[in-house]
Design a protein around this motif. Structure first.
Motif, mmCIF file in Angstrom:
data_model
loop_
_atom_site.group_PDB
_atom_site.id
_atom_site.type_symbol
_atom_site.label_atom_id
_atom_site.label_comp_id
_atom_site.label_asym_id
_atom_site.label_seq_id
_atom_site.Cartn_x
_atom_site.Cartn_y
_atom_site.Cartn_z
ATOM 1 N N ASP A 206 0.848 -1.322 -0.493
ATOM 2 C CA ASP A 206 0.126 0.118 0.098
ATOM 3 C C ASP A 206 0.484 1.197 -0.193
ATOM 4 O OD1 ASP A 206 -2.254 -1.265 0.517
ATOM 5 O OD2 ASP A 206 -1.866 -1.962 2.590
ATOM 6 N N MET A 207 2.241 1.762 0.260
ATOM 7 C CA MET A 207 3.013 1.937 0.124
ATOM 8 C C MET A 207 3.275 2.763 -1.481
ATOM 9 S SD MET A 207 7.290 2.166 1.532
ATOM 10 C CE MET A 207 6.528 1.661 2.981
ATOM 11 N N THR A 208 2.928 3.750 -0.859
ATOM 12 C CA THR A 208 3.589 4.597 -2.420
ATOM 13 C C THR A 208 5.585 4.921 -2.878
ATOM 14 O OG1 THR A 208 3.626 7.511 -1.340
ATOM 15 C CG2 THR A 208 1.471 6.194 -2.275
ATOM 16 N N VAL A 209 5.765 5.172 -3.096
ATOM 17 C CA VAL A 209 7.395 5.202 -4.418
ATOM 18 C C VAL A 209 7.100 6.986 -3.589
ATOM 19 C CG1 VAL A 209 9.252 6.288 -5.835
ATOM 20 C CG2 VAL A 209 7.703 4.264 -6.201
ATOM 21 N N ASP A 210 6.961 7.509 -3.130
ATOM 22 C CA ASP A 210 6.717 9.167 -2.517
ATOM 23 C C ASP A 210 7.159 9.017 -0.999
ATOM 24 O OD1 ASP A 210 7.083 10.681 -4.952
ATOM 25 O OD2 ASP A 210 4.608 11.086 -4.784
ATOM 26 N N GLN A 211 6.133 8.121 -0.396
ATOM 27 C CA GLN A 211 5.972 8.167 0.906
ATOM 28 C C GLN A 211 7.492 7.755 1.375
ATOM 29 O OE1 GLN A 211 2.401 5.300 0.923
ATOM 30 N NE2 GLN A 211 1.393 6.528 2.198
ATOM 31 N N LEU A 212 8.060 6.347 0.328
ATOM 32 C CA LEU A 212 9.602 5.096 0.652
ATOM 33 C C LEU A 212 10.249 7.003 0.650
ATOM 34 C CD1 LEU A 212 10.233 2.870 1.207
ATOM 35 C CD2 LEU A 212 10.824 2.794 -1.184
ATOM 36 N N ARG A 213 9.998 7.968 -0.312
ATOM 37 C CA ARG A 213 11.139 8.618 -1.095
ATOM 38 C C ARG A 213 11.404 9.610 0.532
ATOM 39 N NH1 ARG A 213 9.014 9.825 -5.217
ATOM 40 N NH2 ARG A 213 10.464 9.255 -7.019
ATOM 41 N N ALA A 214 9.704 9.591 1.369
ATOM 42 C CA ALA A 214 10.561 10.679 1.846
ATOM 43 C C ALA A 214 11.195 10.021 3.452
ATOM 44 C CB ALA A 214 8.522 11.154 2.701
ATOM 45 N N VAL A 215 11.229 9.206 3.741
ATOM 46 C CA VAL A 215 11.449 8.179 5.003
ATOM 47 C C VAL A 215 13.389 8.733 4.648
ATOM 48 C CG1 VAL A 215 11.385 6.812 6.101
ATOM 49 C CG2 VAL A 215 9.162 8.020 5.767
ATOM 50 N N TYR A 216 13.706 8.563 3.383
ATOM 51 C CA TYR A 216 14.792 8.045 2.599
ATOM 52 C C TYR A 216 15.385 9.139 2.776
ATOM 53 C CZ TYR A 216 15.433 2.729 1.991
ATOM 54 O OH TYR A 216 14.568 1.331 2.103
ATOM 55 N N GLU A 217 14.624 9.994 2.674
ATOM 56 C CA GLU A 217 15.804 11.513 2.426
ATOM 57 C C GLU A 217 16.449 12.310 3.824
ATOM 58 O OE1 GLU A 217 16.875 14.028 -0.106
ATOM 59 O OE2 GLU A 217 15.599 13.480 -1.260
ATOM 60 N N THR A 218 15.657 11.900 4.791
ATOM 61 C CA THR A 218 16.055 11.984 5.707
ATOM 62 C C THR A 218 16.742 11.580 6.289
ATOM 63 O OG1 THR A 218 14.130 13.401 6.125
ATOM 64 C CG2 THR A 218 15.473 12.691 8.121
ATOM 65 N N ASN A 219 16.570 10.300 6.334
ATOM 66 C CA ASN A 219 16.871 8.372 7.251
ATOM 67 C C ASN A 219 17.780 8.325 6.416
ATOM 68 O OD1 ASN A 219 14.875 9.644 8.492
ATOM 69 N ND2 ASN A 219 14.321 7.282 8.923
ATOM 70 N N VAL A 220 18.707 8.219 5.636
ATOM 71 C CA VAL A 220 19.293 7.617 4.510
ATOM 72 C C VAL A 220 20.140 8.754 3.671
ATOM 73 C CG1 VAL A 220 19.959 5.547 2.738
ATOM 74 C CG2 VAL A 220 18.485 5.221 4.403
ATOM 75 N N PHE A 221 19.609 9.153 2.646
ATOM 76 C CA PHE A 221 20.584 10.220 2.440
ATOM 77 C C PHE A 221 20.454 11.483 3.196
ATOM 78 C CE2 PHE A 221 16.581 9.307 -0.996
ATOM 79 C CZ PHE A 221 17.768 8.091 -2.005
ATOM 80 N N GLY A 222 20.201 11.810 3.853
ATOM 81 C CA GLY A 222 20.633 12.372 4.931
ATOM 82 C C GLY A 222 21.628 12.439 5.367
ATOM 83 N N VAL A 223 21.896 11.410 5.357
ATOM 84 C CA VAL A 223 22.790 10.870 6.257
ATOM 85 C C VAL A 223 24.150 10.617 5.489
ATOM 86 C CG1 VAL A 223 24.645 8.869 7.190
ATOM 87 C CG2 VAL A 223 21.668 9.117 7.959
ATOM 88 N N VAL A 224 24.393 10.377 4.202
ATOM 89 C CA VAL A 224 25.244 10.739 3.014
ATOM 90 C C VAL A 224 25.403 11.903 3.399
ATOM 91 C CG1 VAL A 224 25.552 9.647 0.548
ATOM 92 C CG2 VAL A 224 24.778 8.464 2.359
ATOM 93 N N ARG A 225 24.837 12.316 2.967
ATOM 94 C CA ARG A 225 24.778 14.610 2.369
ATOM 95 C C ARG A 225 25.074 15.236 3.996
ATOM 96 N NH1 ARG A 225 20.307 15.085 1.310
ATOM 97 N NH2 ARG A 225 19.663 15.832 -0.752
#
Length: 230
Positions: free
Chosen positions: A92-111
């Motif tokens: 039931d998850m949209t790509v946008d829902q997943l992207r929002a979490v990854y943007e902070t939790n994953v990409f934010g760590v790398v950034r």
């Protein structure tokens, strides 16, 4: 004196980590998106404040400039900022829902990590501590005796799996900086609906790594009890 930056340090586990490290004599920078809350937290703890949104390149670059200008180096970076995201099943998850979490939790760590590496390399013992979660552990989510098995958090859990692997890859490829991941466990904060153990227990793993100095290892994943199963 050890200079430490904690992202998302104005509340919850980040705040408790900041409080404890200030008590240990470290110079702590509280990083927060909200300037008012960040400054208030810093003033309360006797820390410094820097505005930082881990999802924004310009905000992160400005935070690097601030700490470079005022401190000259960074000894410890604690990537604590994170969001839970929507609680839904993968189907039931949209790509946008997943992207929002990854943007902070994953990409934010790398950034944030990559932006601060030059300042970390000005330290005699640079260290990066990434806050992960047992909800990203393949072992723990299948153990019916563990609380991690009770929550179907596809976006958040998988983001923390990624954080742990990224930590290990940084450790393997960046030997001049120590990289470790820590799991606070289910901690009673607003993030968890105030379920779980105390913030003192939740901050324990990060505090331990952040106070080891020259003895800091690299490539470890631990909680307050020791090595975390993966």
């Amino acid at each position: 004196m050890t200079i430490t930056l904690i992202t998302g340090g104005n509340k919850g586990i980040g705040y408790e980590t900041a409080r404890r490290l200030v008590a240990e004599g470290q110079t702590v920078w509280i990083g927060a998106r909200d300037p008012e809350r960040g400054r208030q937290a810093a003033e309360t703890l006797g820390a410094s404040f820097v505005q930082i949104d881990v999802t924004d390149d310009h905000s992160v670059a400005a935070a690097v400039d601030t700490i470079r200008d005022q401190a000259g180096r960074l000894d410890i970076l604690i990537n604590n900022a994170g969001i839970l995201g929507d609680v839904t099943s993968p189907e039931d998850m949209t790509v946008d829902q997943l992207r929002a979490v990854y943007e902070t939790n994953v990409f934010g760590v790398v950034r944030v990590t990559n932006a601060f590496l030059p300042l970390l390399r000005e330290s005699a013992a640079p260290s990066v501590i990434n806050v992960t979660s047992g909800l990203g552990s393949f072992t723990l989510i299948h153990d019916p005796e563990r609380v991690e098995s009770k929550y179907p958090l596809a976006a958040y859990g998988s983001s923390k799996t990624a954080v742990t692997m990224l930590t290990m890859q940084y450790a393997k490829t960046t030997p001049d900086v120590r990289f470790n991941a820590v799991d606070p466990g289910q901690t009673a904060t607003a993030f968890t609906g105030h379920l779980g153990h105390s913030v003192e227990e939740g901050a324990a793993a990060a505090i331990r790594i952040a106070t080891l100095g020259a003895d800091t290892p690299t490539g470890t994943v631990t909680d307050r009890d020791g090595v975390l199963p993966w």
